[in-house]
Write a protein that holds these residues in place. Structure first.
Motif, PDB file in Angstrom:
ATOM      1  N   ILE A 189       2.793  -3.112  -1.073  1.00  7.55           N
ATOM      2  CA  ILE A 189       1.381  -3.421  -1.292  1.00  7.55           C
ATOM      3  C   ILE A 189       0.839  -4.100  -0.042  1.00  7.55           C
ATOM      4  N   LEU A 190      -0.352  -3.664   0.374  1.00  5.70           N
ATOM      5  CA  LEU A 190      -1.022  -4.245   1.534  1.00  5.70           C
ATOM      6  C   LEU A 190      -2.295  -4.923   1.072  1.00  5.70           C
ATOM      7  N   LYS A 191      -2.475  -6.152   1.512  1.00 11.07           N
ATOM      8  CA  LYS A 191      -3.704  -6.882   1.219  1.00 11.07           C
ATOM      9  C   LYS A 191      -4.423  -7.093   2.540  1.00 11.07           C
ATOM     10  N   SER A 192      -5.616  -6.557   2.623  1.00 14.01           N
ATOM     11  CA  SER A 192      -6.394  -6.594   3.852  1.00 14.01           C
ATOM     12  C   SER A 192      -6.734  -8.024   4.261  1.00 14.01           C
ATOM     13  N   SER A 193      -6.761  -8.227   5.571  1.00 18.73           N
ATOM     14  CA  SER A 193      -7.158  -9.536   6.099  1.00 18.73           C
ATOM     15  C   SER A 193      -8.669  -9.651   6.237  1.00 18.73           C
ATOM     16  N   SER A 194      -9.374  -8.538   6.033  1.00 22.02           N
ATOM     17  CA  SER A 194     -10.832  -8.574   6.185  1.00 22.02           C
ATOM     18  C   SER A 194     -11.463  -9.308   5.003  1.00 22.02           C
ATOM     19  N   PRO A 195     -12.598  -9.953   5.238  1.00 21.45           N
ATOM     20  CA  PRO A 195     -13.255 -10.695   4.154  1.00 21.45           C
ATOM     21  C   PRO A 195     -13.901  -9.747   3.146  1.00 21.45           C
ATOM     22  N   PRO A 196     -14.117 -10.216   1.926  1.00 25.49           N
ATOM     23  CA  PRO A 196     -14.819  -9.393   0.928  1.00 25.49           C
ATOM     24  C   PRO A 196     -16.209  -9.045   1.460  1.00 25.49           C
ATOM     25  N   PRO A 197     -16.837  -7.946   1.114  1.00 28.92           N
ATOM     26  CA  PRO A 197     -16.391  -6.969   0.132  1.00 28.92           C
ATOM     27  C   PRO A 197     -15.464  -5.903   0.701  1.00 28.92           C
ATOM     28  N   GLN A 198     -15.121  -5.944   1.993  1.00 30.16           N
ATOM     29  CA  GLN A 198     -14.229  -4.947   2.566  1.00 30.16           C
ATOM     30  C   GLN A 198     -12.773  -5.159   2.157  1.00 30.16           C
ATOM     31  N   SER A 199     -12.454  -6.322   1.675  1.00 31.37           N
ATOM     32  CA  SER A 199     -11.084  -6.652   1.313  1.00 31.37           C
ATOM     33  C   SER A 199     -10.553  -5.655   0.286  1.00 31.37           C
ATOM     34  N   GLN A 200      -9.348  -5.165   0.544  1.00 32.22           N
ATOM     35  CA  GLN A 200      -8.733  -4.188  -0.329  1.00 32.22           C
ATOM     36  C   GLN A 200      -7.282  -4.545  -0.589  1.00 32.22           C
ATOM     37  N   VAL A 201      -6.781  -4.090  -1.725  1.00 28.09           N
ATOM     38  CA  VAL A 201      -5.365  -4.151  -2.019  1.00 28.09           C
ATOM     39  C   VAL A 201      -4.931  -2.705  -2.228  1.00 28.09           C
ATOM     40  N   LEU A 202      -3.974  -2.272  -1.415  1.00 31.74           N
ATOM     41  CA  LEU A 202      -3.502  -0.894  -1.453  1.00 31.74           C
ATOM     42  C   LEU A 202      -2.028  -0.865  -1.808  1.00 31.74           C
ATOM     43  N   VAL A 203      -1.629   0.124  -2.583  1.00 27.56           N
ATOM     44  CA  VAL A 203      -0.223   0.284  -2.938  1.00 27.56           C
ATOM     45  C   VAL A 203       0.260   1.637  -2.432  1.00 27.56           C
ATOM     46  N   PHE A 204       1.468   1.639  -1.865  1.00 28.79           N
ATOM     47  CA  PHE A 204       2.111   2.840  -1.351  1.00 28.79           C
ATOM     48  C   PHE A 204       3.486   2.950  -1.993  1.00 28.79           C
ATOM     49  N   ASP A 205       3.802   4.143  -2.506  1.00 26.08           N
ATOM     50  CA  ASP A 205       5.136   4.328  -3.057  1.00 26.08           C
ATOM     51  C   ASP A 205       5.577   5.774  -2.974  1.00 26.08           C
ATOM     52  N   PHE A 206       6.841   5.996  -3.309  1.00 27.45           N
ATOM     53  CA  PHE A 206       7.481   7.304  -3.246  1.00 27.45           C
ATOM     54  C   PHE A 206       8.201   7.515  -4.567  1.00 27.45           C
ATOM     55  N   GLN A 207       7.892   8.622  -5.216  1.00 25.24           N
ATOM     56  CA  GLN A 207       8.484   8.895  -6.527  1.00 25.24           C
ATOM     57  C   GLN A 207       8.567  10.404  -6.732  1.00 25.24           C
ATOM     58  N   PRO A 208       9.262  10.855  -7.792  1.00 32.42           N
ATOM     59  CA  PRO A 208       9.275  12.299  -8.067  1.00 32.42           C
ATOM     60  C   PRO A 208       7.852  12.800  -8.303  1.00 32.42           C
ATOM     61  N   GLN A 209       7.600  14.071  -7.952  1.00 31.52           N
ATOM     62  CA  GLN A 209       6.277  14.633  -8.183  1.00 31.52           C
ATOM     63  C   GLN A 209       5.893  14.567  -9.655  1.00 31.52           C
ATOM     64  N   ASP A 210       6.858  14.764 -10.521  1.00 30.63           N
ATOM     65  CA  ASP A 210       6.598  14.702 -11.963  1.00 30.63           C
ATOM     66  C   ASP A 210       7.639  13.789 -12.611  1.00 30.63           C
ATOM     67  N   PRO A 211       7.445  12.467 -12.513  1.00 29.55           N
ATOM     68  CA  PRO A 211       8.477  11.530 -12.976  1.00 29.55           C
ATOM     69  C   PRO A 211       8.700  11.534 -14.491  1.00 29.55           C
ATOM     70  N   GLU A 212       7.800  12.128 -15.249  1.00 28.75           N
ATOM     71  CA  GLU A 212       7.966  12.136 -16.701  1.00 28.75           C
ATOM     72  C   GLU A 212       8.561  13.439 -17.233  1.00 28.75           C
ATOM     73  N   ASP A 213       8.887  14.373 -16.341  1.00 27.42           N
ATOM     74  CA  ASP A 213       9.494  15.640 -16.730  1.00 27.42           C
ATOM     75  C   ASP A 213      10.973  15.417 -17.043  1.00 27.42           C
TER      76      ASP A 213
END
Length: 164
Positions: free
Chosen positions: A52-76
């Motif tokens: 997870i990345l939390k932007s150092s920029s002040p609001p309202p530009q501030s964002q929290v982003l999540v990056f991950d890697f998983q199966p294309q269909d994890p519920e199959d």
């Protein structure tokens, strides 16, 4: 090669880098209940990890982003059988926005060396999306991306050894 489903932008600066854990996704029913129980019992090897990345920029530009890697269909269910048998399955690198940081199982690991979104984007473009549990999975992705962002190697080993 991986491709992002969404192209994030974070202004340059000292963006905060976190690692978070969540239950592994599984088919509805007993498999999903088992994954939720494993997460609740804090069974480290049965959790899904992400960056997870939390932007150092002040609001309202501030964002929290999540990056991950998983199966294309994890519920199959067939994907689950393939994963359990040690076979490779098609994976996907995901990137999405969060409103806030998770309240549990989320650890601050450091600051990005440069623009976090640029680093993550370059890393994701070169990530092999053939997923094989224990050899090339969310743990490898998390360790690799955190290393690119902060320089820290094997962040999950450190977090596990400190009892988090």
């Amino acid at each position: 090669m991986a491709s992002l489903f969404w192209n994030p932008t974070i202004t340059s600066g000292r963006d905060e880098v976190y690692v978070a854990a969540m239950p592994l996704r599984a088919a509805k029913g007993p498999a999903q209940l088992a994954m939720s129980a494993a997460y609740s019992l804090n069974l480290w090897d049965l959790q899904h990890f992400m960056v997870i990345l939390k932007s150092s920029s002040p609001p309202p530009q501030s964002q929290v982003l999540v990056f991950d890697f998983q199966p294309q269909d994890p519920e199959d269910i067939f994907v689950a059988f393939a994963v359990l048998s040690g076979r490779s399955v098609p994976g996907a690198v995901l990137a999405r926005k969060l409103k806030t940081l998770p309240r549990s199982k989320c650890w601050f690991v450091g600051y990005s060396k440069a623009d976090a979104a640029d680093i993550a984007s370059a890393f994701n473009k070169n990530w092999d999306t053939s997923l094989r549990v224990g050899l090339h999975d969310c743990r490898d992705y998390t360790n690799g991306l955190v290393q690119q962002l902060t320089g820290e190697k094997n962040v999950l080993k450190r977090l596990r050894s400190t009892g988090n």
